[in-house]
Design a protein around this motif. Structure first.
Motif, PDB file in Angstrom:
ATOM      1  N   LYS A  13       0.822  -1.271   0.116  1.00  0.00           N
ATOM      2  CA  LYS A  13       0.066   0.145  -0.022  1.00  0.00           C
ATOM      3  C   LYS A  13       1.109   1.198  -0.022  1.00  0.00           C
ATOM      4  CE  LYS A  13      -4.007   2.136   2.353  1.00  0.00           C
ATOM      5  NZ  LYS A  13      -3.524   3.377   2.193  1.00  0.00           N
ATOM      6  N   GLN A  14       2.017   1.069   0.691  1.00  0.00           N
ATOM      7  CA  GLN A  14       2.849   2.433   0.911  1.00  0.00           C
ATOM      8  C   GLN A  14       3.641   2.564  -0.175  1.00  0.00           C
ATOM      9  OE1 GLN A  14       4.641   1.619   4.619  1.00  0.00           O
ATOM     10  NE2 GLN A  14       3.018   2.576   5.979  1.00  0.00           N
ATOM     11  N   ARG A  61       4.220   0.393  -7.024  1.00  0.00           N
ATOM     12  CA  ARG A  61       3.477   1.192  -8.054  1.00  0.00           C
ATOM     13  C   ARG A  61       2.107   0.823  -8.592  1.00  0.00           C
ATOM     14  NH1 ARG A  61       3.664  -0.727 -13.125  1.00  0.00           N
ATOM     15  NH2 ARG A  61       4.749  -2.784 -13.584  1.00  0.00           N
ATOM     16  N   GLU A  94      -1.363   0.489  -7.530  1.00  0.00           N
ATOM     17  CA  GLU A  94      -1.896   0.972  -6.448  1.00  0.00           C
ATOM     18  C   GLU A  94      -2.807   0.065  -5.743  1.00  0.00           C
ATOM     19  OE1 GLU A  94      -3.591   4.726  -7.512  1.00  0.00           O
ATOM     20  OE2 GLU A  94      -1.490   5.552  -7.619  1.00  0.00           O
ATOM     21  N   THR A  95      -3.517  -0.706  -6.595  1.00  0.00           N
ATOM     22  CA  THR A  95      -4.364  -1.482  -6.141  1.00  0.00           C
ATOM     23  C   THR A  95      -4.025  -3.114  -5.628  1.00  0.00           C
ATOM     24  OG1 THR A  95      -5.287  -2.413  -8.333  1.00  0.00           O
ATOM     25  CG2 THR A  95      -6.338  -0.458  -7.375  1.00  0.00           C
ATOM     26  N   TRP A  97      -2.327  -3.811  -3.164  1.00  0.00           N
ATOM     27  CA  TRP A  97      -2.525  -4.372  -1.686  1.00  0.00           C
ATOM     28  C   TRP A  97      -3.884  -4.824  -1.350  1.00  0.00           C
ATOM     29  CZ3 TRP A  97      -5.631  -1.717   1.801  1.00  0.00           C
ATOM     30  CH2 TRP A  97      -6.271  -0.638   1.268  1.00  0.00           C
TER      31      TRP A  97
END
Length: 253
Positions: free
Chosen positions: A188-189, A192, A194-195, A197
């Motif tokens: 999440k952090q 690259r 973004e989804t 996680w």
């Protein structure tokens, strides 16, 4: 962010059809060799042939990538790349998932459950194709070390003397709970995609459920040896195990 490939672009890569042909051929040959040679005889043993082959290949091939990931200080950029090697391993695992359902429907249909088979396998095929399209197959290769508990379980399913519940439970706890939980936060952090996680979050409750079942089964298993301390009644001690125990129903990631 790198642009996504189309499905046509994914399958037009020379490594993809080659990997599928080699993977399907090797797994099918290994499956029938184990049956013809008499190594596997029971329905349970046959159902673990493909899972054993897959978990063995995935565990061994992931070790160098996992070590690089660890030595880099858990650098997430290493989990967002692509190469022929990573792509080939993804194609191999997709081949396993397809064969486990197709051959399983013929040779061990009653051992393919709705959750761990008909839902689990198509879901993972979709996730793996998404990784190929996103040029992030290295994520799968590095995290294939999570197949180690499955390898331990598969060996124990072939021969009772090869069974090691402690090794299975401990490796499952460390890799599929502790490491998996860390990866959810790290993805999440810093990843690259973004989804990605969210995919890890969706899978995590299933691992928790499986681990709860593992612990529960082991408590019942060892309670038979200490009936006085566990206050187990004779009826429970002599109770036969279900035809398909909880561990028998656990397959892959």
């Amino acid at each position: 962010m790198l642009g996504k490939l189309t499905l046509a672009q994914v399958f037009c890569q020379p490594i993809v059809p080659i990997s599928f042909v080699v993977s399907f051929s090797s797994l099918i040959c290994f499956f029938f060799y184990c049956i013809k040679s008499g190594f596997t005889k029971t329905d349970k043993q046959i159902s673990w042939i493909l899972t054993f082959a897959s978990s063995l290949v995935c565990t061994i091939t992931s070790i160098p990538f996992f070590l690089l990931f660890w030595r880099s200080g858990w650098d997430m950029t290493q989990l967002g790349t692509d190469s022929n090697y990573h792509t080939a391993l993804v194609c191999f695992f997709i081949s396993y998932l397809i064969l486990d359902l197709s051959l399983g429907s013929i040779y061990y249909r009653n051992r393919i459950t709705l959750l761990t088979g008909w839902i689990h396998h198509p879901l993972y095929i979709g996730i793996l194709i998404w990784l190929l399209r996103s040029k992030s197959s290295s994520f799968f290769s590095t995290n294939c070390l999570l197949e180690l508990p499955t390898l331990v379980l598969a060996l124990g399913s072939f021969r009772e003397k090869w069974r090691c519940d402690i090794l299975f439970a401990s490796s499952f706890f460390l890799l599929r709970l502790v490491f998996h939980a860390y990866m959810i936060v790290a993805l999440k952090q810093r990843h690259r995609l973004e989804t990605l996680w969210l995919v890890a979050v969706i899978v995590f409750p299933l691992h928790l459920y499986w681990f709860y079942g593992i612990v529960t089964q082991q408590v019942k298993r060892y309670a038979t040896h200490w009936p006085v301390f566990c206050k187990t009644t004779p009826a429970i001690i002599t109770r036969r195990r279900p035809k398909h125990s909880f561990l028998d129903r656990i397959c892959t990631v």
